[in-house]
Design a protein around this motif. Sequence first.
Motif, PDB file in Angstrom:
ATOM      1  N   ARG A  18      -7.869   1.504  -2.575  1.00  0.00           N
ATOM      2  CA  ARG A  18      -7.941   0.894  -1.134  1.00  0.00           C
ATOM      3  C   ARG A  18      -8.341  -0.471  -1.233  1.00  0.00           C
ATOM      4  O   ARG A  18      -8.186  -1.291  -0.684  1.00  0.00           O
ATOM      5  CB  ARG A  18      -8.061   1.735  -0.070  1.00  0.00           C
ATOM      6  N   TYR A  19      -9.631  -0.671  -1.918  1.00  0.00           N
ATOM      7  CA  TYR A  19     -10.311  -2.197  -2.009  1.00  0.00           C
ATOM      8  C   TYR A  19      -9.706  -3.130  -2.976  1.00  0.00           C
ATOM      9  O   TYR A  19     -10.246  -4.074  -3.112  1.00  0.00           O
ATOM     10  CB  TYR A  19     -11.886  -1.916  -1.946  1.00  0.00           C
ATOM     11  N   GLY A  20      -8.429  -2.413  -3.644  1.00  0.00           N
ATOM     12  CA  GLY A  20      -7.843  -3.574  -4.836  1.00  0.00           C
ATOM     13  C   GLY A  20      -8.659  -3.443  -6.048  1.00  0.00           C
ATOM     14  O   GLY A  20      -8.240  -4.192  -6.959  1.00  0.00           O
ATOM     15  N   SER A  51       0.805  -1.318  -0.059  1.00  0.00           N
ATOM     16  CA  SER A  51       0.097   0.169  -0.076  1.00  0.00           C
ATOM     17  C   SER A  51       0.950   1.338  -0.055  1.00  0.00           C
ATOM     18  O   SER A  51       1.678   1.367   1.008  1.00  0.00           O
ATOM     19  CB  SER A  51      -1.050  -0.071   1.315  1.00  0.00           C
ATOM     20  N   ASN A  55      -6.691  -6.986   0.330  1.00  0.00           N
ATOM     21  CA  ASN A  55      -7.871  -7.015  -0.083  1.00  0.00           C
ATOM     22  C   ASN A  55      -8.351  -8.552  -0.211  1.00  0.00           C
ATOM     23  O   ASN A  55      -9.426  -8.728  -0.923  1.00  0.00           O
ATOM     24  CB  ASN A  55      -7.792  -6.382  -1.660  1.00  0.00           C
ATOM     25  N   GLY A  60     -13.608 -10.057  -0.923  1.00  0.00           N
ATOM     26  CA  GLY A  60     -12.638  -9.291  -1.191  1.00  0.00           C
ATOM     27  C   GLY A  60     -12.525  -9.526  -2.707  1.00  0.00           C
ATOM     28  O   GLY A  60     -12.932 -10.473  -3.415  1.00  0.00           O
ATOM     29  N   ASN A  61     -11.694  -8.520  -3.252  1.00  0.00           N
ATOM     30  CA  ASN A  61     -11.232  -8.470  -4.632  1.00  0.00           C
ATOM     31  C   ASN A  61     -10.234  -9.473  -5.187  1.00  0.00           C
ATOM     32  O   ASN A  61      -9.737  -9.357  -6.053  1.00  0.00           O
ATOM     33  CB  ASN A  61     -11.147  -7.089  -5.175  1.00  0.00           C
ATOM     34  N   SER A  62      -9.527  -9.971  -4.087  1.00  0.00           N
ATOM     35  CA  SER A  62      -8.187 -10.667  -4.435  1.00  0.00           C
ATOM     36  C   SER A  62      -8.410 -12.198  -3.663  1.00  0.00           C
ATOM     37  O   SER A  62      -8.758 -12.343  -2.400  1.00  0.00           O
ATOM     38  CB  SER A  62      -7.152 -10.021  -3.740  1.00  0.00           C
ATOM     39  N   ASP A  94      -4.746 -11.038  -9.096  1.00  0.00           N
ATOM     40  CA  ASP A  94      -5.503 -11.279  -8.104  1.00  0.00           C
ATOM     41  C   ASP A  94      -6.020 -12.594  -7.945  1.00  0.00           C
ATOM     42  O   ASP A  94      -6.255 -13.182  -6.751  1.00  0.00           O
ATOM     43  CB  ASP A  94      -6.832 -10.358  -8.405  1.00  0.00           C
ATOM     44  N   ASP A 117     -10.994  -7.604   3.019  1.00  0.00           N
ATOM     45  CA  ASP A 117     -11.474  -6.516   3.853  1.00  0.00           C
ATOM     46  C   ASP A 117     -12.925  -6.094   3.644  1.00  0.00           C
ATOM     47  O   ASP A 117     -13.620  -5.476   4.527  1.00  0.00           O
ATOM     48  CB  ASP A 117     -10.677  -5.352   3.067  1.00  0.00           C
ATOM     49  N   GLN A 118     -13.579  -6.432   2.473  1.00  0.00           N
ATOM     50  CA  GLN A 118     -15.104  -6.485   2.445  1.00  0.00           C
ATOM     51  C   GLN A 118     -15.728  -7.400   3.045  1.00  0.00           C
ATOM     52  O   GLN A 118     -16.879  -7.103   3.657  1.00  0.00           O
ATOM     53  CB  GLN A 118     -15.460  -6.251   1.109  1.00  0.00           C
ATOM     54  N   ARG A 176      -5.136   0.863  -8.634  1.00  0.00           N
ATOM     55  CA  ARG A 176      -5.791   0.067  -7.744  1.00  0.00           C
ATOM     56  C   ARG A 176      -6.058   1.251  -6.610  1.00  0.00           C
ATOM     57  O   ARG A 176      -5.230   1.673  -6.035  1.00  0.00           O
ATOM     58  CB  ARG A 176      -4.887  -1.013  -7.225  1.00  0.00           C
TER      59      ARG A 176
END
Length: 785
Positions: A95-97, A3, A717, A708-710, A120, A720-721, A93
């Motif tokens: 913060r959420y990837g 990051s 990521n 998450g996106n990964s 990812d 995180d979601q 990218r």
Amino acid sequence: MRSGNVTSREIERFPSTGRKDARGLTEPAPWIRLVAGVMLVFAARAGIADAAAPATFQDSVRILIPEVPLDSLLQRYGDLLFVPPEGNARILRDRYGVPHIYGKRDVDVAFGFGYAQAQDHLVPMLLNYRAAAGTASEVLGAGHLDGDERALLWRIRSVAVAGYGALPPETRNLIGAFADGVNHYIDVYRDELPDWVAHVGGTDVVALSRWLVMLFAEQAGRPELAKIGLTPFLGTRSTSNTWVLGGSRTAAGIPVFGMDLHLPWRAPFQPYEAHLVSREGLDVSGVTLFGIPVILAGHNRHIAWSLAANEADVFDLYELKLDPANRKRYVFQKEKRRMSSRRVRIRVRDPRGIREVGRELLYSHFGPIYKAGDDRAYAGRCSAEEVVNVVGQLYAVNRAGDPDAFESALRKLQLPMFHVLYGDAAGRLLYVYSARSPVRAGEFDWRSPVPGWIPDTEWRGNLGYERLPRIMNPRSDFLQNCNVAPEFVTHDSGLRQTDFPPFMGWGGLDDRGQRLLTWLSANTKATLRQLKELTRDPYLIAAEETKGFVFRAYNRSWWEIYDPDRQLAHAVELLRSWDNRASVESRATLLFSIWKSRFTELVSGVLPEQASRVAVLDKLALEALRMAVEQMTTTYGRLDVPWGEVHVIERGGSPYPVGGSAPGTQALHTTWSKPGEDGLYRVDGGSAYTMVVELADTLRSWSLQSLGNSENPESDNHHDQAAMQATGELKRFRLSHDAVRADLRSVVTVPLEPGDIDREQFRIRWKLKSASKETAEPEPEDGGG
């Protein structure tokens, strides 16, 4: 990916040798090898660290490949950050990837999209391609043998290969560029990838799109397959919610679009979020599935759209009379026809290595043979078998700017069985019951196996797009669909099942549809906050309709119930004070779910005429309550267990509390879970991607993924979601240059230059060498003292 920083490959270019090793990889330049050797020798002699110690390798890599603050990179690029030269794509990218991919041409963006997806989730994506090709067992073992056999039976890949050359050139170019991006990543990072990883081609992408469509389409044959003891390959019936309001229905006077896609959280349905922008006019955001190069549902600068599976009947099962003397021949009219045979060898991995399993696949002129006996066989036929250009249709949707262009894309009927909703900034609303529906004779029950020995059951082409249920700009100024029949998409829809062919399929009204239709009708000036909360609404109509059985039964007999510890009374109090919402903090959802499961089981065990008697229902309701109380106290030690304490998402080794529908119930916030032996309800499907779009002149959107996106567990990521699920608060989607720049976490320009590839491969080799040192067994200590 760290990051706030990027590697020096983004600001400096060093020459490579250009030489290839035995695997075709570029060798590190001599200066890299020389500097690395000098550094290690210096470190060892100076006593800084053991030259073989892992820390030395890491320090060496940090010196050779320094990381540069993001601010320095932004200063270097300036306004050109979003304008890469032709032939390049820039992946920014947040913060959420989420990758925001920019390029001059659509094909440049597609290349970047392939590379970003590989970053990812390369391995899951390649496994999706293998599943579509019928070769997953070679990597994953015998547990995937049935899937491989089904993909081969459907000829998923062979039809993709045969039809690829006939795709429009712009579609082939887009798909090819996407595959090239994936392959570029594979070439750069080959050393740290599994041995089975191989390049992908455009036909792999087309095959995957066909596999996904067929998984949905085969579910249309669930009723007839059940009558011969079979089920569709995809056991879970996927659902979704989608709605759109015109400006007259919102407090701000601005149209708003909402979607919530419900999918299994496993291959091949994991969602992936992205933002794709080219100087040719592409500017689309939303969600896709691993390995697909276009956005499946989302919005561009002008329109928003989404999909929900419908009840279109696109699958039929034909009963065949077999020749007693030769079971590979069947009767059609007055002649005998021979089945075609296809022998395949499926490679399967097991602990001893790779073995081959032989299968014979049989086909009638109707389609593949699903089941065969001594005198009967059953052949399946699906209109989706003809579909090849799913990507092309979605690509046209991604670029559409008005209803005409959008419907022009839908007319291709490459999405064989979906409700489609559309809204735009001009306030235009559209609903289409998209169905690649075969035209059939009306005198047969097409939800049961039909005779395969008479010509009357032959298909007569497909129903034209103009004959499908459709609504444009309804008077109610709103549309919705939660997998319900077309007549329920809005008030006074004007759509009646009798106006359409009986063989087409229709549907009904479920709890989600009832809840959404009621809410949208009652809230005539909905605020944006209300509409965002609506996507995660946990209200259970089932609780509203059935917990009254408990109250009635308890009120009629409470004085004679043996309840020394007041446990039954406490349970009734919990249910009575509950607002019927399966929220994280709810202390009655778990109790209700267990009670309902027990009650349903007890009711199913009595005769139908008894199940309608009040006295019987009262008795069963109280008995189910006793059973639920006993289970709750035994498993959890109390009755008032918060739903989020036991209803969780597990990701990255941690549980995250989440609200949403309990087993046996429906809520707009849909979650699929089952209780484990430890009492936890682990969510493994349901609301996979949620988005709300404000269709103003300057469009805004908010979204949330399930996990998450990964798929990389080491990525920030990865989960995180999942951690955001407890509140259900949607994240703001970054769309403008200023918003993307303000939330930027990393930048990569692809394809990488040769010098960049050298340093990346050098870094990987050092990483692998360091890891091997860390895992090596220690030298035995000298016992001589």
